[in-house]
Design an enzyme around this catalytic site. Structure first.
Site, short mmCIF file in Angstrom:
data_model
loop_
_atom_site.label_atom_id
_atom_site.label_comp_id
_atom_site.label_asym_id
_atom_site.label_seq_id
_atom_site.Cartn_x
_atom_site.Cartn_y
_atom_site.Cartn_z
CG ASP A 186 -1.85 1.09 1.38
OD1 ASP A 186 -2.79 1.11 0.57
OD2 ASP A 186 -1.69 1.97 2.26
CD GLU A 248 -2.20 2.52 -3.54
OE1 GLU A 248 -3.24 3.10 -3.82
OE2 GLU A 248 -1.74 2.50 -2.38
C1 GLC Z 1 -4.11 3.23 -0.41
C2 GLC Z 1 -5.38 2.46 -0.24
C3 GLC Z 1 -6.45 3.39 0.24
C4 GLC Z 1 -6.02 3.97 1.56
C5 GLC Z 1 -4.64 4.62 1.47
C6 GLC Z 1 -4.07 4.84 2.83
O1 GLC Z 1 -4.19 4.18 -1.39
O2 GLC Z 1 -5.73 1.82 -1.44
O3 GLC Z 1 -7.69 2.76 0.38
O4 GLC Z 1 -6.95 4.94 1.98
O5 GLC Z 1 -3.72 3.80 0.81
O6 GLC Z 1 -3.70 3.62 3.41
#
Ligand code: GLC
Length: 469
Positions: A186, A248
């Site tokens: 994440d 991500e």
């Molecule tokens: C990522 C997740 C999202 C979350 C953010 C903070 O972007 O996909 O849902 O709010 O991280 O953890």
């Protein structure tokens, strides 16, 4: 490697299947529904966070990295889920939320040096939270100011502290020991920040991905996106061995190469956000395909659902595109049914407005998600549900099933082709794929049709076609 051509299904656990009637999806519920994933043909699933969480960000605020939130079940339930998945040939990915914890994680009080604090009485710089507003808040207990790249309930970890690195390596090893096959990492662009806490400079050009209006005027040069993060990820890689790591990274694909030295895949976000327009899609696909090792993705729990973004009329063509691009594809639960954004909750849960992307799965006409009161309402299960879709040979769900089967025969090669305006066309080992993004008739590629979104010989509006050359 098992994942090279994989289709990975994203499960949003709260909204997948409830087993105990409390209205919230849970791990035994997922186990009960695994055959549905086998029927769809996917290779793996990624679970959005299942750890104990005060739910300020619905699990992305973790208060214990090696536990299961009681609403989702127990570690035993988790072990059963993994065993049941593996029995069916499904791999399991967890979501590793490493850039921040919940403010209620015991570390915040017991190990404050694992977080990032302002050296002055107030915000030391102009950094902005991804959700808007300053990225610094005052801790009422100590009066000191701490950094949060997301909600104030999500203080950022200080990855320059070796204890954090070691603790998170242990977390990775803990879950690998329980049979996990990989992680979605994440928000890794937020993992490490400038040591001197310098101001982010004004943005010199528009960022190619959507940002909160508070964040858009700044270039994320110091508040994140640091090259040092790649070193930190090396430590996670060391703990993870050769299991799948998907990042991500909310950055343009042109910046992905150094990150791919340690990660296996990075989500293709420019593709996710591309308008349903052939030129724009090509522009997003070309550099990503060239780089390879991107995870193709068209929606997730953070952004508008696919049906809402591209329009229902384009869902079939979008499915063809997503599942015939070379490499790995991620599929968000419900997209195979064509779920659109819903109304959200009567009383908002997510302050960033994402409730409407997270409505529970409609398994049958009566719902089938829970025998209790669902935490978020189901959206019209009578008109759109998995059971009816499965029974209808012409449904979107059955198109997904056919595509997932067919993609295994497409081979590894990929070449974008010149095409008529409004058409995305490419070649895959002896096949041509053509996707008509327009509302007008286009010419079909020559060859023997192997899959079409329509039952005509040509390429009508909103259609896609795969032919064998
Ligand atoms: C990522 C997740 C999202 C979350 C953010 C903070 O972007 O996909 O849902 O709010 O991280 O953890």
């Amino acid at each position: 490697m098992w994942w090279q051509e994989a289709v990975i299904y994203q499960i949003y656990p709260r909204s997948f299947q409830d087993s105990d009637g409390d209205g919230v999806g849970d791990l035994p519920g997922i186990t009960q529904r695994l055959d549905q994933l086998v029927d769809l043909g996917v290779d793996a699933f990624w679970l959005s966070p299942i750890y104990p969480s005060p739910l300020a960000d619905f699990g992305y605020d973790v208060s214990d990295y090696t536990g299961i939130d009681p609403q989702f079940g127990t570690l035993d339930d988790f072990d059963e889920l993994v065993a049941a998945a593996h029995e069916r040939g499904l791999q399991v990915l967890l979501d590793l939320v490493a850039s921040h914890t919940s403010i209620e994680h015991p570390w915040f009080r017991e190990h404050p040096d694992r977080y990032i604090w302002s050296p002055v009485d107030g915000p030391p710089n102009n950094w902005v939270s991804a959700f808007g507003g300053p990225a610094w808040s005052r801790d009422e207990k100590t009066g000191r100011w701490y950094l949060h790249s997301f909600y104030p309930e999500q203080p950022d970890l200080n990855w320059r502290n070796a204890e954090v690195v070691a603790a998170m390596q242990d977390v990775v090893r803990f879950w690998l020991g329980r049979g996990v096959d990989g992680f979605r990492l994440d928000a890794i662009d937020r993992l490490v920040k400038d040591e001197q806490l310098r101001d982010d400079p004004p943005a010199s050009k528009p960022f190619p991905l959507p940002l909160h209006p508070d964040a858009a005027p700044l270039e994320m040069r110091y508040s994140g996106n640091r090259p040092e993060a790649i070193e930190v990820l090396r430590a996670l890689r060391e703990a993870a061995g050769d299991t799948l790591l998907v990042g991500e990274l909310f950055r343009p694909v042109g910046e992905y190469a150094p990150w791919l030295e340690v990660l296996d895949l990075v989500f293709a976000f420019e593709f996710l956000f591309s308008p349903w327009d052939a030129e724009r899609l090509r522009a997003a696909i070309e550099p990503a395909a060239e780089l390879g090792r991107v995870a193709w993705v068209m929606s997730n729990h953070d952004f508008d659902r696919l049906a809402t973004r591209v329009g229902r009329q384009n869902l079939r063509a979008a499915a063809v595109l997503l599942l015939t691009l070379p490499g790995v594809a991620f599929l968000y639960q419900g997209d195979e049914l064509g779920l659109a954004n819903g109304p959200g909750a009567a009383t908002t849960y997510d302050r960033a407005g994402r409730d409407r992307l997270r409505h529970p799965m409609p398994w049958d006409a009566s719902g089938g998600f829970t025998r209790g009161e669902p935490w978020l309402p189901l959206v019209d299960p009578e008109t759109l549900n998995a059971a009816d879709a499965r029974a209808d040979p012409g449904s979107l769900l059955n198109l997904y099933r056919r595509l997932i089967e067919l993609r295994r025969t497409l081979g590894a090669s990929f070449r974008l082709l010149d095409a008529e305006p409004g058409v995305v066309a490419f070649e895959r080992d002896g096949h041509t794929v053509a996707v008509n993004t327009t509302a007008e008739l286009r010419t079909a590629p020559e060859g023997e049709p192997v899959l079409a979104t329509h039952d005509r010989e040509d390429l009508p509006a909103h259609a896609a076609l795969i032919v064998r050359n």
